[in-house]
Scaffold this motif. Structure first.
Motif, PDB file in Angstrom:
ATOM      1  N   ASP A   1      -3.643  24.884  -4.290  1.00 43.88           N
ATOM      2  CA  ASP A   1      -3.385  24.424  -2.818  1.00 43.88           C
ATOM      3  C   ASP A   1      -2.617  23.151  -3.364  1.00 43.88           C
ATOM      4  N   TYR A   2      -1.784  22.815  -2.304  1.00 43.75           N
ATOM      5  CA  TYR A   2      -0.936  21.761  -2.466  1.00 43.75           C
ATOM      6  C   TYR A   2      -1.490  20.547  -1.607  1.00 43.75           C
ATOM      7  N   GLU A   3      -1.046  19.311  -1.778  1.00 41.41           N
ATOM      8  CA  GLU A   3      -1.271  18.330  -1.182  1.00 41.41           C
ATOM      9  C   GLU A   3      -0.100  17.976  -0.112  1.00 41.41           C
ATOM     10  N   VAL A   4      -0.445  17.347   0.965  1.00 40.16           N
ATOM     11  CA  VAL A   4       0.446  17.043   2.112  1.00 40.16           C
ATOM     12  C   VAL A   4       0.097  15.589   2.332  1.00 40.16           C
ATOM     13  N   ILE A   5       1.377  15.028   2.529  1.00 38.89           N
ATOM     14  CA  ILE A   5       1.214  13.501   3.077  1.00 38.89           C
ATOM     15  C   ILE A   5       1.420  13.509   4.560  1.00 38.89           C
ATOM     16  N   VAL A   6       0.435  12.658   5.263  1.00 44.77           N
ATOM     17  CA  VAL A   6       0.422  12.490   6.706  1.00 44.77           C
ATOM     18  C   VAL A   6       0.409  11.293   7.220  1.00 44.77           C
ATOM     19  N   VAL A   7       0.995  11.033   8.321  1.00 44.49           N
ATOM     20  CA  VAL A   7       0.805   9.600   9.142  1.00 44.49           C
ATOM     21  C   VAL A   7       0.098  10.114  10.538  1.00 44.49           C
ATOM     22  N   PRO A   8      -0.488   8.949  10.890  1.00 43.52           N
ATOM     23  CA  PRO A   8      -1.036   9.189  12.482  1.00 43.52           C
ATOM     24  C   PRO A   8       0.322   9.690  13.232  1.00 43.52           C
ATOM     25  N   ALA A   9      -0.245  10.497  14.371  1.00 46.35           N
ATOM     26  CA  ALA A   9       0.931  11.063  15.179  1.00 46.35           C
ATOM     27  C   ALA A   9       1.739  10.034  16.009  1.00 46.35           C
ATOM     28  N   ASP A  10       1.450   8.701  15.870  1.00 42.13           N
ATOM     29  CA  ASP A  10       2.092   7.552  16.615  1.00 42.13           C
ATOM     30  C   ASP A  10       2.640   6.695  15.768  1.00 42.13           C
ATOM     31  N   SER A  11       2.681   7.000  14.496  1.00 45.59           N
ATOM     32  CA  SER A  11       3.069   6.093  13.510  1.00 45.59           C
ATOM     33  C   SER A  11       4.703   5.832  13.500  1.00 45.59           C
ATOM     34  N   PRO A  12       5.081   4.633  13.241  1.00 45.85           N
ATOM     35  CA  PRO A  12       6.472   4.506  13.163  1.00 45.85           C
ATOM     36  C   PRO A  12       7.266   5.156  12.121  1.00 45.85           C
ATOM     37  N   VAL A  13       6.470   5.382  11.148  1.00 43.24           N
ATOM     38  CA  VAL A  13       6.953   6.345   9.796  1.00 43.24           C
ATOM     39  C   VAL A  13       7.356   7.670  10.323  1.00 43.24           C
ATOM     40  N   LYS A  14       8.558   8.246  10.093  1.00 43.31           N
ATOM     41  CA  LYS A  14       8.982   9.464  10.747  1.00 43.31           C
ATOM     42  C   LYS A  14       8.999  10.439   9.458  1.00 43.31           C
ATOM     43  N   ASP A  15       9.449  10.091   8.512  1.00 44.25           N
ATOM     44  CA  ASP A  15       9.587  10.940   7.150  1.00 44.25           C
ATOM     45  C   ASP A  15       9.309  10.251   6.017  1.00 44.25           C
ATOM     46  N   MET A  16       9.519  11.039   4.986  1.00 42.45           N
ATOM     47  CA  MET A  16       9.157  10.411   3.563  1.00 42.45           C
ATOM     48  C   MET A  16      10.289   8.978   3.238  1.00 42.45           C
ATOM     49  N   ALA A  17      11.511   9.281   3.875  1.00 41.65           N
ATOM     50  CA  ALA A  17      12.501   8.121   3.368  1.00 41.65           C
ATOM     51  C   ALA A  17      11.650   6.940   4.003  1.00 41.65           C
ATOM     52  N   GLY A  18      11.005   7.024   5.324  1.00 41.51           N
ATOM     53  CA  GLY A  18      10.505   6.000   5.923  1.00 41.51           C
ATOM     54  C   GLY A  18       9.547   5.461   5.055  1.00 41.51           C
ATOM     55  N   LEU A  19       8.663   6.123   4.635  1.00 45.54           N
ATOM     56  CA  LEU A  19       7.430   5.796   3.592  1.00 45.54           C
ATOM     57  C   LEU A  19       7.880   5.128   2.540  1.00 45.54           C
ATOM     58  N   VAL A  20       9.056   5.515   2.006  1.00 43.69           N
ATOM     59  CA  VAL A  20       9.313   5.043   0.510  1.00 43.69           C
ATOM     60  C   VAL A  20      10.278   3.674   1.061  1.00 43.69           C
ATOM     61  N   ALA A  21      10.787   3.607   1.951  1.00 42.96           N
ATOM     62  CA  ALA A  21      11.287   2.234   2.283  1.00 42.96           C
ATOM     63  C   ALA A  21      10.191   1.160   2.589  1.00 42.96           C
ATOM     64  N   ALA A  22       9.199   1.770   3.137  1.00 38.34           N
ATOM     65  CA  ALA A  22       8.069   0.788   3.582  1.00 38.34           C
ATOM     66  C   ALA A  22       7.489   0.181   2.272  1.00 38.34           C
ATOM     67  N   MET A  23       7.243   1.316   1.451  1.00 37.36           N
ATOM     68  CA  MET A  23       6.722   0.971   0.053  1.00 37.36           C
ATOM     69  C   MET A  23       7.614  -0.111  -0.896  1.00 37.36           C
ATOM     70  N   LYS A  24       8.897   0.319  -0.883  1.00 36.51           N
ATOM     71  CA  LYS A  24       9.828  -0.607  -1.473  1.00 36.51           C
ATOM     72  C   LYS A  24       9.531  -2.169  -0.827  1.00 36.51           C
ATOM     73  N   ASP A  25       9.507  -2.398   0.333  1.00 34.77           N
ATOM     74  CA  ASP A  25       9.368  -3.560   1.111  1.00 34.77           C
ATOM     75  C   ASP A  25       8.249  -4.268   0.582  1.00 34.77           C
ATOM     76  N   ASP A  26       7.072  -3.685   0.613  1.00 34.04           N
ATOM     77  CA  ASP A  26       5.716  -4.288   0.247  1.00 34.04           C
ATOM     78  C   ASP A  26       4.729  -3.280   0.224  1.00 34.04           C
ATOM     79  N   LEU A  27       4.641  -2.900  -1.320  1.00 32.62           N
ATOM     80  CA  LEU A  27       3.975  -1.903  -1.693  1.00 32.62           C
ATOM     81  C   LEU A  27       2.527  -2.069  -1.221  1.00 32.62           C
ATOM     82  N   GLY A  28       2.152  -3.023  -1.207  1.00 31.59           N
ATOM     83  CA  GLY A  28       0.416  -3.380  -0.805  1.00 31.59           C
ATOM     84  C   GLY A  28       0.303  -3.073   0.785  1.00 31.59           C
ATOM     85  N   LYS A  29       1.263  -3.326   1.524  1.00 27.39           N
ATOM     86  CA  LYS A  29       0.999  -3.202   2.941  1.00 27.39           C
ATOM     87  C   LYS A  29       0.897  -1.618   3.304  1.00 27.39           C
ATOM     88  N   VAL A  30       1.238  -0.695   2.536  1.00 30.35           N
ATOM     89  CA  VAL A  30       1.328   0.626   2.632  1.00 30.35           C
ATOM     90  C   VAL A  30      -0.026   1.139   2.178  1.00 30.35           C
TER      91      VAL A  30
END
Lengths: 331, 500
Positions: free
Chosen positions: A132-161
């Protein structure tokens, strides 16, 4: 104030007798005189995780697929600690070929990160069944739209994600660590919130408190298709037939690939003859129409591998996973 | 509504009624046995039902599910031996009533309360499930922390006359709850290197040990083996006054049980404790609490059964099984090709409605079965104590063994039973220990999750309207009783002056 003893006492005895008869009847009923090496005994299949999770689903699908070949199979759950709690109970069934346990990569990792006193070498590996493979999900109303958004947020402040997923040291935490490593962040700094299973993690994610959730594709498919959560990446090498619109991590520039394989083990000390017959039973099951239909419906991929090859595979996986966990400071 | 009616049409055939009757009978029987719960029974019977029609199988499950909830109250009331944590609150007043010769009244209010709550709960399930699920989904870790705080401050009513002893009991329970692997870090706590303690101690074992074994040992030491309770004869089971005191408690219990039961991490035990505390606070007969107050049985029993209906809400609306029984019912669904998830209702509505209709039918059958049985059960008390407690001991051991399946569980059971005896001899109430055992680990995990999610920012605990409301309830629960007591003292003081 004394009342006659006999008539007064008769009621409960009748009731107790009735209860006993019903219980015994229900137990006798539950048995089935199937032919074969099981000799009429019922297979018991342990899902070493809470209900609703990947192992639970695998066990319950097996229960259905094994019906024609092995009769009725009982599935039960022993939840917690990446399956090591179930494992430590399971090895007590020494020499009993009617006891089986679903396991997989998560357990390999949990044994290392929990420093479990019981390891998989105490079991008799029978077969790897599926990945089975893993899927990364966000809540439907999250400002994060794609992986690039999540990566940017992680680079910005790792602990906040914050990541909501299964038990500590499990495949979800490993994936979160691998993603952090791949984008040049510190894997040990990932803010990972452990839950005892995918269902519980999902309820935390749905409450909108966690940034992202990680879980098996099969566990979240229903929710993704219903639109309650948004899938932003899968951990497979290619896109998955069940989620054709969700890009892989690699497509989005994150060089990570992680397969969550699952298999079945028997207790230690069963005879070679029993081992062979159990393996035949499982391989036979993977060839049934019912099982193929199950894989299709669940979005699982067939990965049948038995015997010594499977044992070698487990050893390899153990080395890889230990490596990753050390990097994350978990083992 | 049309859906529900066609569900009834599917469920209401003579054959299905027979299955429903078998279901409720088995359910009641296993509910009476400590340690063997409805989940285990449904799991045992699941293979049998593969050959049944889906509707017949579901109606039997529904019977077993609700039946188990009913049966649990019987041993709690008569023998002070709750078989599961959700029946603990029932034992507190129920057993006192049984000892005062009012066992039949206690059983009757429990049966009627279960019926009322089960029916209202099922109605709520069929009408309001999607709405309730929407709210339940908003419950994240901070909300759970606040809910646990409400539970902790309100259960003070359970602590008994001495705050110190009640508090000690709470701490003992919380400590037992710490045993096992910590889910956040994967580290073992208080396991002393024993693998059998790694998975923690099953709540059922603790409940059975502290109540049943403690009680048995206490009888042994006191040498009251020949004692028996005299059931009062010639009295109606439930007098008019009893009924008048019971029905508001049933409704309040239902109001607590259904919403909390439908929370993904709610469960059936928390609302029973809350209901008991609430009844004690509101009762006009507060002096009767601790000596057998009927509200103290009616409320928690209703809460228990309403929660049982509530547990089905997340299962049917978002495909989230939140209890062992719900998980087993989910499996049954899956074996008929139903996919759990948000689309369950829209895709497989027919079977879901058949299940809901079955719940109504099971509820009625249970009342028919249990109300007459109440008189029969009460006669159990005329057996001398040594006979009863020998049986209790056998079933306690069987139940503990069934829950865990190892000899280690029996050792743990015995050790905890001895602790229960010590607590009894020292006059420490055992019920708060069960509260601590259930609430403390839940509160701890949710608090740590909440703080991890907010990176250690404590303001997350009041970050949503829901949490603020819940914390206000906490504040109210802390401030209101002393203020009320003060006001009452002043007014009674004035009364006395005017009389004197």
């Amino acid at each position: 104030m004394r009342i006659t003893w006999r008539p007064a006492a008769a009621g409960p005895f009748v009731a107790a007798g009735l209860a006993t008869v019903l219980l015994v009847a229900s137990l006798v009923w539950g048995r089935d005189d199937e032919a074969g090496f099981l000799n009429g005994r019922q297979l018991r299949l342990m899902a070493p995780a809470g209900p609703g999770g990947g192992w639970d689903q695998t066990a319950r699908e097996m229960q259905t697929a094994l019906r024609t070949e092995a009769g009725r199979t009982e599935v039960y759950n022993v939840a917690g600690a990446g399956g090591t709690i179930g494992l430590s109970q399971f090895v007590r069934f020494e020499g009993d070929p009617t006891q089986l346990m679903v396991m997989g990569l998560v357990m390999v990792g949990a044994i290392e990160s929990n420093d479990s006193p019981v390891a998989l070498d105490r079991t008799t590996p029978l077969a790897r069944l599926l990945t089975d493979y893993e899927v990364i999900v966000v809540p439907a109303d999250s400002p994060v739209k794609d992986m690039a958004g999540l990566v940017a947020a992680m680079k910005d402040d790792l602990g906040k994600v914050s990541w909501a997923g299964g038990s500590a040291g499990g495949i979800e935490q490993i994936l979160a660590g691998l993603v952090a490593d791949a984008i040049g962040a510190d894997p040990a700094g990932v803010n990972y919130v452990a839950h005892s299973g995918g269902g519980e993690a999902l309820s935390t994610l749905l409450s909108g408190r966690a940034t992202a959730g990680v879980s098996g594709v099969s566990e979240l498919e229903g929710q993704i298709k219903a639109g309650t959560i948004r899938a932003i990446a899968v951990s497979s090498p290619q896109r998955l037939p069940s989620l054709p619109d969700v890009p892989t991590l690699k497509e989005q520039g994150v060089d990570v690939e992680l397969a969550n394989w699952r298999g079945v083990v028997a207790p230690p000390g069963i005879t070679a003859e029993d081992e062979r017959q159990l393996e035949d039973l499982l391989v036979g099951m993977t060839r049934t129409e019912a099982w193929r239909e199950t894989l299709q419906r669940r979005g699982w991929l067939d990965a049948t591998l038995t015997g010594a090859q499977f044992e070698r595979y487990i050893a390899d996986e153990r080395r890889t996973v230990t490596d990753v966990l050390k990097k994350m400071g978990l083992a | 509504m049309g859906d529900l009616l066609s569900g009834f049409a599917d469920a209401l055939t003579p054959g299905n009624l027979l299955w429903a009757f078998i279901g409720v009978t088995i359910g009641t029987a296993v509910g009476v046995l400590p340690g063997i719960g409805p989940a285990l029974t449904v799991a045992l019977l699941l293979p049998v039902t593969f050959r049944l029609e889906p509707a017949a199988a579901l109606i039997m499950f529904a019977g077993i599910y609700y039946g188990g909830m009913y049966g649990g109250s019987t041993t709690s009331i008569l023998l002070n031996t709750p078989g599961e944590s959700a029946s603990v609150a029932t034992a507190l007043e129920g057993n006192k009533m049984a000892r005062a010769g009012r066992g039949a009244a206690a059983l009757a209010t429990a049966a009627l309360g279960s019926f009322v709550a089960g029916t209202i709960g099922t109605i709520a399930l069929s009408v309001a499930a999607p709405v309730v699920a929407d709210i339940a989904v908003n419950f994240g870790p901070p909300e759970y922390v606040a809910l646990m705080a409400v539970a902790f401050v309100t259960v003070s009513a359970l602590l008994g006359p001495s705050l110190l002893k009640g508090g000690a009991s709470l701490v003992i329970g919380a400590t037992i709850g710490l045993v096992g692997i910590d889910t956040q870090t994967g580290q073992a706590r208080l396991a002393f290197g024993m693998p059998s303690l790694l998975d923690g101690i099953d709540v059922v074992i603790v409940v059975v040990a502290l109540f049943a074994l403690g009680e048995t040992f206490a009888h042994l030491i006191a040498g009251t083996g020949d004692s028996r309770v005299e059931p009062l004869r010639g009295q109606p089971m439930l007098s008019r006054a009893d009924f008048r005191r019971s029905w508001p408690a049933w409704l309040r219990g239902t109001a607590l049980g259904f919403p909390i039961g439908s929370l993904p991490a709610g469960g059936a035990d928390v609302p029973t404790f809350l209901s008991y505390s609430l009844e004690k606070r509101l009762s006009k007969h507060r002096d009767e609490f601790g000596h057998g107050a009927i509200e103290g049985v009616a409320g928690p029993e209703a809460a228990n059964n309403a929660a049982a209906a509530g547990v089905l809400v997340p299962l049917l609306t978002i495909g989230l099984p939140t209890s062992a029984t719900a998980a087993v019912i989910l499996t049954a669904f899956q074996s008929y090709g139903l996919q759990p998830g948000p689309q369950l209702f829209s895709e497989s509505g027919e079977l879901v409605w058949a299940l809901i209709a079955s719940l109504y039918i099971g509820n009625v059958l249970l009342l028919v079965l249990n109300l007459p049985l109440a008189r029969a059960w009460v006669r159990l008390l005329t057996i001398p104590a040594y006979g009863i407690y020998a049986g209790v001991l056998v079933f306690a051991c069987l139940g503990a063994f069934a829950a865990g399946g190892t000899v280690a569980d029996l050792i743990v059971l015995t050790v905890l039973g001895l602790i229960g005896l010590l607590m009894r001899e020292a006059g420490v109430p055992v019920a708060p220990a069960v509260v601590g055992l259930i609430l403390a680990p839940l509160a701890e995990q949710q608090l740590r999750r909440a703080l991890a999610l907010s990176e250690g920012d404590w303001s997350t605990l009041v970050s949503s309207p829901l949490t603020v409301v819940l914390w206000l309830v906490v504040l109210l629960a802390l401030v209101a009783p002393p203020a009320l007591a003060f006001a009452r003292r002043r007014s009674t003081g004035r009364d006395k002056q005017s009389v004197g």
